[in-house]
Design an enzyme around this catalytic site. Sequence first.
Site, PDB file in Angstrom:
ATOM      1  N   ALA A   1       0.916  -1.113  -0.189  1.00 45.80           N
ATOM      2  CA  ALA A   1       0.032  -0.283  -0.036  1.00 45.80           C
ATOM      3  C   ALA A   1       0.878   1.294  -0.112  1.00 45.80           C
ATOM      4  CB  ALA A   1      -1.055   0.066   1.311  1.00 45.80           C
ATOM      5  N   ASP A   2       0.297   2.390  -0.380  1.00 44.44           N
ATOM      6  CA  ASP A   2       1.070   3.650  -0.585  1.00 44.44           C
ATOM      7  C   ASP A   2      -0.377   4.530  -0.335  1.00 44.44           C
ATOM      8  OD1 ASP A   2       3.496   5.488  -0.664  1.00 44.44           O
ATOM      9  OD2 ASP A   2       2.646   6.113  -2.447  1.00 44.44           O
ATOM     10  N   THR A   3       0.187   5.677   0.811  1.00 41.76           N
ATOM     11  CA  THR A   3      -0.745   6.633   0.977  1.00 41.76           C
ATOM     12  C   THR A   3      -0.284   8.038   0.548  1.00 41.76           C
ATOM     13  OG1 THR A   3      -1.897   5.353   2.790  1.00 41.76           O
ATOM     14  CG2 THR A   3      -2.338   7.518   2.728  1.00 41.76           C
TER      15      THR A   3
ATOM     16  N   THR B   1      -5.212   5.994  -0.837  1.00 38.80           N
ATOM     17  CA  THR B   1      -4.158   4.927  -0.504  1.00 38.80           C
ATOM     18  C   THR B   1      -4.318   3.848  -1.839  1.00 38.80           C
ATOM     19  OG1 THR B   1      -4.454   4.934   1.903  1.00 38.80           O
ATOM     20  CG2 THR B   1      -3.731   3.114   0.727  1.00 38.80           C
ATOM     21  N   GLY B   2      -3.395   3.590  -2.483  1.00 40.13           N
ATOM     22  CA  GLY B   2      -3.198   2.565  -3.449  1.00 40.13           C
ATOM     23  C   GLY B   2      -2.805   1.442  -2.965  1.00 40.13           C
TER      24      GLY B   2
END
Length: 253
Positions: free
Chosen positions: A98-100, A158-159
């Site tokens: 995840a990346d936010t 978020t991805g």
Amino acid sequence: MPHHNPVLDHALRTPAFVKLAGKRVVLASNSPRRREILRVVGLEPEVVPSTFAEDLGHAGFESPYEYPVATATHKAVEVYERLVKEDPEDPPDLVIAADTVVLSSVTMSAPGASGAVTVSGGGGAGQPMPEILEKPSSQADNLRMLLDLNGQKCEVVTGVTIVYPVLVAPGYVIKSIDERSLVHFADSPIHLLEAYVDSKEGLDRAGGFAVQGLGGLLVARIEGDYNNVVGFPATSFFHWLEALIDEDEEFLE
């Protein structure tokens, strides 16, 4: 062969958790916030932080929503390929990354909207592309971010990417979603913003604030998933897994 079971005793007996039982599930992140959100809902994956540099250029994306999804994808693939190379006899069954990021000047989407790798929205006719706010580079940068956000709203995106094995080349499948929440900031006096910056809590947070900590004093309300603002959209993630199971009976087999 090592024994794996990431599903905790308190997890709900839903198709997703039943499928995950006994599987090697890996979280490609060292974020204690993401680990705690997953643990609370009943999943305790193996933690293998990604070595991806997370240095993708913002200008290379038509939509700002593509950026965190792309970063999450690089992280997930890096960890999956590394673990398969390290131990081909015990590959991951599922890698989660995840990346936010925080987007300023929100004019684009509704809370909770999500999609796959390519997502439309933002930067339309007459609308400037919002600034992507990641972790501040310094306390001065943190204060700049908070001054821009003060009394305004931002969008937290978020991805989330998953990677899992298949029998056809390249040996794995990549799937991604994004989750979006709106954060409305209170109109705080500058001394409060400066005191928050002095706490240094925001230095390790996208957008320079932690809503679950002292930064909650700066936030008036949230539209959308609170956990997404913290760092992982658990509700959308598990609904997504359930949909994948319905679509493909071979998923996680």
